[in-house]
Design an enzyme around this catalytic site. Structure first.
Site, PDB file in Angstrom:
ATOM      1  N   ASP A   1      11.990 -20.540   5.537  1.00 28.97           N
ATOM      2  CA  ASP A   1      11.538 -19.943   6.790  1.00 28.97           C
ATOM      3  C   ASP A   1      10.945 -18.556   6.572  1.00 28.97           C
ATOM      4  OD1 ASP A   1      11.100 -19.920   9.488  1.00 28.97           O
ATOM      5  OD2 ASP A   1      13.176 -19.487  10.052  1.00 28.97           O
TER       6      ASP A   1
ATOM      7  N   ARG B   1       3.762 -27.010  17.254  1.00 30.97           N
ATOM      8  CA  ARG B   1       2.879 -25.930  16.764  1.00 30.97           C
ATOM      9  C   ARG B   1       1.402 -26.310  16.928  1.00 30.97           C
ATOM     10  NH1 ARG B   1       5.764 -22.816  11.816  1.00 30.97           N
ATOM     11  NH2 ARG B   1       7.890 -22.973  12.614  1.00 30.97           N
TER      12      ARG B   1
ATOM     13  N   ASN C   1       8.633 -29.262  14.802  1.00 31.58           N
ATOM     14  CA  ASN C   1       7.443 -28.499  14.394  1.00 31.58           C
ATOM     15  C   ASN C   1       6.130 -29.072  14.940  1.00 31.58           C
ATOM     16  OD1 ASN C   1       8.891 -27.623  11.170  1.00 31.58           O
ATOM     17  ND2 ASN C   1       8.719 -26.358  12.985  1.00 31.58           N
ATOM     18  N   TRP C   2       6.192 -30.275  15.537  1.00 33.79           N
ATOM     19  CA  TRP C   2       4.972 -30.833  16.148  1.00 33.79           C
ATOM     20  C   TRP C   2       4.486 -29.981  17.313  1.00 33.79           C
ATOM     21  CZ3 TRP C   2       2.493 -34.255  13.348  1.00 33.79           C
ATOM     22  CH2 TRP C   2       3.213 -35.124  12.522  1.00 33.79           C
TER      23      TRP C   2
ATOM     24  N   ARG D   1      -1.439 -17.647  10.036  1.00 38.92           N
ATOM     25  CA  ARG D   1      -0.158 -18.232   9.610  1.00 38.92           C
ATOM     26  C   ARG D   1      -0.325 -19.139   8.384  1.00 38.92           C
ATOM     27  NH1 ARG D   1       4.128 -17.966  13.000  1.00 38.92           N
ATOM     28  NH2 ARG D   1       4.886 -19.931  12.158  1.00 38.92           N
TER      29      ARG D   1
HETATM   30  C1  IPE Z   1      12.944 -24.750  10.444  1.00 36.42           C
HETATM   31  O1  IPE Z   1      12.213 -23.603  10.660  1.00 36.42           O
HETATM   32  C2  IPE Z   1      12.044 -25.857   9.993  1.00 36.42           C
HETATM   33  C3  IPE Z   1      11.493 -25.735   8.645  1.00 36.42           C
HETATM   34  C4  IPE Z   1      11.759 -24.769   7.792  1.00 36.42           C
HETATM   35  C5  IPE Z   1      10.602 -26.798   8.254  1.00 36.42           C
HETATM   36  P1  IPE Z   1      11.636 -23.249  12.101  1.00 36.42           P
HETATM   37  O2  IPE Z   1      10.936 -21.959  11.974  1.00 36.42           O
HETATM   38  O3  IPE Z   1      10.846 -24.387  12.654  1.00 36.42           O
HETATM   39  O4  IPE Z   1      12.967 -23.111  12.967  1.00 36.42           O
HETATM   40  P2  IPE Z   1      13.264 -22.292  14.300  1.00 36.42           P
HETATM   41  O5  IPE Z   1      12.192 -22.654  15.282  1.00 36.42           O
HETATM   42  O6  IPE Z   1      13.205 -20.853  13.932  1.00 36.42           O
HETATM   43  O7  IPE Z   1      14.628 -22.716  14.703  1.00 36.42           O
HETATM   44  C1  IPE Z   2       8.673 -21.961   7.864  1.00 40.35           C
HETATM   45  O1  IPE Z   2       7.993 -20.781   8.183  1.00 40.35           O
HETATM   46  C2  IPE Z   2       7.748 -23.051   7.473  1.00 40.35           C
HETATM   47  C3  IPE Z   2       7.724 -24.228   8.364  1.00 40.35           C
HETATM   48  C4  IPE Z   2       8.318 -24.355   9.517  1.00 40.35           C
HETATM   49  C5  IPE Z   2       6.919 -25.336   7.875  1.00 40.35           C
HETATM   50  P1  IPE Z   2       7.593 -20.498   9.673  1.00 40.35           P
HETATM   51  O2  IPE Z   2       6.218 -21.021   9.906  1.00 40.35           O
HETATM   52  O3  IPE Z   2       8.619 -21.020  10.616  1.00 40.35           O
HETATM   53  O4  IPE Z   2       7.575 -18.927   9.703  1.00 40.35           O
HETATM   54  P2  IPE Z   2       8.068 -17.976  10.874  1.00 40.35           P
HETATM   55  O5  IPE Z   2       9.485 -18.358  11.193  1.00 40.35           O
HETATM   56  O6  IPE Z   2       7.162 -18.211  12.033  1.00 40.35           O
HETATM   57  O7  IPE Z   2       7.949 -16.598  10.313  1.00 40.35           O
HETATM   58 MG    MG Z   3      10.311 -20.195  11.386  1.00 38.62          MG
END
Ligand code: IPE
Ligand code: IPE
Ligand code: MG
Length: 231
Positions: free
Chosen positions: A15, A66, A63-64, A28
């Protein structure tokens, strides 16, 4: 099980890619690209330290939500990672397991994943488990549906065997980067007795040294599994 020490399975919640990019005024996807470079360093350190299984949270069922261009960037990076890492999987005899529902994922990438899973399935010593379109609640519901017609009572073992992780040991250590202290639907069942290591380091800045630190921290923990020490 009381007193068991060996670190067999580490799960990484990778993360902080977005925040890493934002702090540099970059899109991003730039953070995801840098984050993808971290993966190989982490895997090398884990497998050198004789960790049997490494699970990586690559894409959650949540994550969908996004933007599409970010989702596309994540899947493109996964495709290039697998392409680049295939030689290492074969040379170092690492088995690839994919945990998650591949049905909504691009057919070509799905095929590449399935081929690699098939090609590496006889390797025993090391396993790379990629959680892709993975959510623990969805996995549990899926498992219940798979076993529901069984005669007699459903046991913990029945459910464990119906999970994507059927042949893997439970997770001993969860490492989450970026300062967030939550599981975000990551292997709830398999983490029942895991130790949790949280670090403020963002995933793109995480590396082999940081991995080593997390492993050392794990070996300093006293795991009791509900028992008492020295019983
Ligand atoms: C968890 O991270 C999912 C992955 C690392 C793939 P997210 O960034 O999606 O989680 P939340 O939204 O902070 O809980
Ligand atoms: C984790 O990094 C990667 C995935 C969820 C694939 P993030 O994209 O969640 O990064 P932050 O949490 O927005 O910084
Ligand atoms: Mg994250």
């Amino acid at each position: 099980m009381a007193g068991e020490k060996k670190l067999r399975h580490i799960g990484f919640i990778m993360d902080g890619n977005g925040r890493w990019a934002k702090s540099r005024n970059k899109p991003r996807a730039f953070g995801h690209r840098k984050g993808a470079d971290t993966i190989e360093k982490v895997l090398t350190e884990c497998f050198n330290q004789e960790v049997q299984v490494v699970s990586l949270y690559a894409f959650s069922t949540e994550n969908w939500s996004r933007p599409k261009d970010e989702i596309d960037a994540i899947f493109d990076l996964l495709r290039s990672f697998l392409k680049k890492y295939t030689k290492t999987l074969m040379d170092k005899e690492i088995r690839l397991v994919i945990s998650g529902d591949l049905s909504p994922i691009d057919k070509k990438l799905t095929e590449e994943c399935i081929n690699l899973v098939e090609k590496t399935k006889h390797f025993k010593e090391h396993v790379l488990n990629i959680a892709l379109n993975y959510g623990s609640r969805a996995e549990i519901v899926r498992a219940v549906n798979l076993v529901k017609d069984k005669e007699g009572e459903i046991t913990e073992e029945d459910l464990s065997k119906a999970f994507y992780t059927a042949e893997l040991p439970d997770i001993d250590l969860v490492v989450r980067t970026s300062g967030e202290m939550r599981l975000s639907n990551f292997f709830l069942w398999q983490c029942a007795y895991a130790e949790f290591y949280f670090t403020d380091v963002l995933w793109p800045d995480f590396d082999g040294e940081q991995t080593k630190k997390a492993i050392e921290w794990f070996y300093g923990r006293k795991r009791r599994f509900g028992g008492i020490e020295n019983a």
